[in-house]
Design a protein around this motif. Structure first.
Motif, PDB file in Angstrom:
ATOM      1  N   GLN A  10       0.891  -1.249   0.072  1.00 46.21           N
ATOM      2  CA  GLN A  10       0.022  -0.073  -0.132  1.00 46.21           C
ATOM      3  C   GLN A  10       0.725   1.415   0.063  1.00 46.21           C
ATOM      4  N   ALA A  11       1.759   1.220   0.036  1.00 43.71           N
ATOM      5  CA  ALA A  11       3.037   2.513   0.494  1.00 43.71           C
ATOM      6  C   ALA A  11       2.762   2.895  -0.543  1.00 43.71           C
ATOM      7  N   GLY A  12       2.844   4.257  -0.976  1.00 39.73           N
ATOM      8  CA  GLY A  12       2.621   4.918  -2.473  1.00 39.73           C
ATOM      9  C   GLY A  12       1.579   5.184  -2.800  1.00 39.73           C
ATOM     10  N   ARG A  13       0.204   4.186  -2.768  1.00 39.18           N
ATOM     11  CA  ARG A  13      -0.902   4.010  -3.275  1.00 39.18           C
ATOM     12  C   ARG A  13      -1.889   3.970  -2.110  1.00 39.18           C
ATOM     13  N   GLU A  14      -3.042   4.873  -2.778  1.00 34.42           N
ATOM     14  CA  GLU A  14      -4.350   5.689  -2.159  1.00 34.42           C
ATOM     15  C   GLU A  14      -5.381   4.586  -2.757  1.00 34.42           C
ATOM     16  N   VAL A  15      -5.694   4.801  -1.728  1.00 31.65           N
ATOM     17  CA  VAL A  15      -7.460   3.973  -1.905  1.00 31.65           C
ATOM     18  C   VAL A  15      -8.364   5.231  -2.964  1.00 31.65           C
ATOM     19  N   VAL A  16      -9.011   5.424  -4.226  1.00 34.71           N
ATOM     20  CA  VAL A  16      -9.818   5.931  -3.997  1.00 34.71           C
ATOM     21  C   VAL A  16     -11.442   5.608  -3.961  1.00 34.71           C
ATOM     22  N   LEU A  17     -11.568   7.199  -2.893  1.00 34.46           N
ATOM     23  CA  LEU A  17     -13.216   6.714  -2.447  1.00 34.46           C
ATOM     24  C   LEU A  17     -14.361   7.793  -3.513  1.00 34.46           C
ATOM     25  N   ALA A  18     -15.137   7.495  -3.489  1.00 35.65           N
ATOM     26  CA  ALA A  18     -16.459   8.236  -3.219  1.00 35.65           C
ATOM     27  C   ALA A  18     -16.962   8.912  -2.331  1.00 35.65           C
ATOM     28  N   ALA A  89     -17.632   3.427  -1.589  1.00 35.94           N
ATOM     29  CA  ALA A  89     -17.199   2.543  -2.787  1.00 35.94           C
ATOM     30  C   ALA A  89     -17.976   0.839  -2.818  1.00 35.94           C
ATOM     31  N   ASP A  90     -17.423   0.294  -3.663  1.00 38.09           N
ATOM     32  CA  ASP A  90     -18.494  -1.377  -3.828  1.00 38.09           C
ATOM     33  C   ASP A  90     -17.537  -2.086  -2.999  1.00 38.09           C
ATOM     34  N   GLY A  91     -18.234  -2.940  -2.126  1.00 34.82           N
ATOM     35  CA  GLY A  91     -17.877  -3.862  -1.252  1.00 34.82           C
ATOM     36  C   GLY A  91     -18.523  -5.213  -0.564  1.00 34.82           C
ATOM     37  N   VAL A  92     -18.127  -5.321   0.624  1.00 36.04           N
ATOM     38  CA  VAL A  92     -19.281  -6.183   0.895  1.00 36.04           C
ATOM     39  C   VAL A  92     -18.815  -5.927   2.701  1.00 36.04           C
ATOM     40  N   VAL A  93     -19.968  -5.488   3.049  1.00 38.38           N
ATOM     41  CA  VAL A  93     -19.669  -5.121   4.522  1.00 38.38           C
ATOM     42  C   VAL A  93     -19.117  -6.742   6.063  1.00 38.38           C
ATOM     43  N   VAL A  94     -18.627  -6.116   6.424  1.00 38.05           N
ATOM     44  CA  VAL A  94     -17.908  -7.329   7.626  1.00 38.05           C
ATOM     45  C   VAL A  94     -18.185  -7.112   8.697  1.00 38.05           C
TER      46      VAL A  94
END
Length: 237
Positions: A10-18, A89-94
Motif C-alpha cells: 500500500q505504500a505510495g498507493r492511495e485508495v480512491v473513494l467517493a 465504494a463497492d464491497g461487502v460489509v464485514v
C-alpha cells in the motif's frame, strides 16, 4: 515497519473513494493538514477524516440559545444529524454494529470540559464506546477496509455479509461513540479489526471544495479536502 506505516503493497498507493454523502459538509481533522490526522496511529486512524454536515454558511447548527453557550444541545439541532451516509465504494460489509446511544451535542466550551475528562473512561470501555455505531466494508478493488463511524442509533440498513455498491445508503449520520457533535468519521485500514488495524492512505474523487476563507468553490477531480474546507460531491452521470 514503523507503527502506523502503510501495510506492504500500500505504500505510495492511495485508495480512491467517493464521498459518502450528498450535500454540504465541513472537513475536519484532515490528513491534508497533518498525519496522523487525529494525532494517533491507534485504531487505524492515521489517515482518517471527519465530515460535519453544514448549511450554505458553513454552520453545523442554526439555533442558538443559552444551551449553546453553557450546556449540551439535542443532536437534532445539528444539520448533519440524520443525513444519509453512503457506501464510498463497492464491497461487502464485514462488520456492522448498532445500538449505541446518540449523545447530546457540545458547542459550549464549558460542556466540553467534563466530556474530555471522561475520555479515559471511554477508552477503558472499549471499541463500542469509541466508534459507537459503525460499519466496516471490505473494498472490492483494493482489498482494504473502510470504516464509517459515529452513525445514528437504529439507522443501519446493512449487516455483516451485505454486498454494497458505491452510493448505496448504509445508515444515517449520528453522534454515537466518542463524538461531540454529529459527524461521520471515515478511514481506510489494512484490517477489519479496528483494535489492531493500521491506516491506509485514501483520496476522494469528483467533488467541489470551498477552502477555509475562500468565497467560491473549485472543482477537484481527485484529492483530499483541506482542513476547514466546505465540500460537496459532484453529481454523477
Amino acid at each position: 515497519m514503523a507503527a502506523g506505516a502503510p501495510p506492504p503493497g500500500q505504500a505510495g498507493r492511495e485508495v480512491v473513494l467517493a464521498l459518502p454523502f450528498t450535500g454540504l459538509w465541513l472537513a475536519r481533522n484532515s490528513p491534508a493538514r497533518r498525519v496522523p490526522s487525529h494525532g494517533t496511529d491507534l485504531m487505524g486512524e492515521r489517515y482518517a477524516i471527519d465530515f460535519v454536515g453544514v448549511d450554505e454558511r458553513g454552520r453545523s447548527a442554526g439555533d442558538r440559545d443559552w444551551r449553546t453557550v453553557l450546556a449540551t444541545e439535542p443532536p437534532e439541532r445539528y444539520f448533519g444529524f440524520g443525513r444519509a451516509i453512503l457506501a464510498p465504494a463497492d464491497g461487502v460489509v464485514v462488520a456492522a454494529h448498532d445500538g449505541e446511544p446518540d449523545h447530546a451535542g457540545r458547542r459550549s466550551q464549558l460542556a466540553l470540559v467534563p466530556y474530555m475528562l471522561g475520555q479515559a473512561g471511554r477508552l477503558r470501555q472499549g471499541m463500542r464506546a469509541i466508534a459507537g455505531n459503525h460499519v466496516v466494508i471490505e473494498l472490492r478493488e483494493s482489498g482494504t477496509y473502510a470504516a464509517l463511524v459515529h452513525l445514528r442509533a437504529g439507522s443501519l440498513r446493512v449487516a455483516a455479509g451485505t454486498p454494497v455498491t458505491a452510493g448505496q445508503q448504509l445508515a444515517e449520520c449520528g453522534n454515537s461513540g466518542n463524538s461531540t457533535q454529529p459527524h461521520v468519521h471515515l478511514q481506510v485500514m489494512d484490517s477489519a479489526d479496528l483494535s489492531v488495524a493500521r491506516g491506509v492512505p485514501m483520496t476522494f474523487r469528483h467533488f467541489r471544495e470551498r477552502p477555509r476563507g475562500a468565497a467560491a468553490f473549485s472543482i477537484r477531480q481527485t484529492g483530499m479536502p483541506g482542513e476547514g474546507a466546505v465540500i460537496a460531491p459532484l453529481p454523477t452521470a
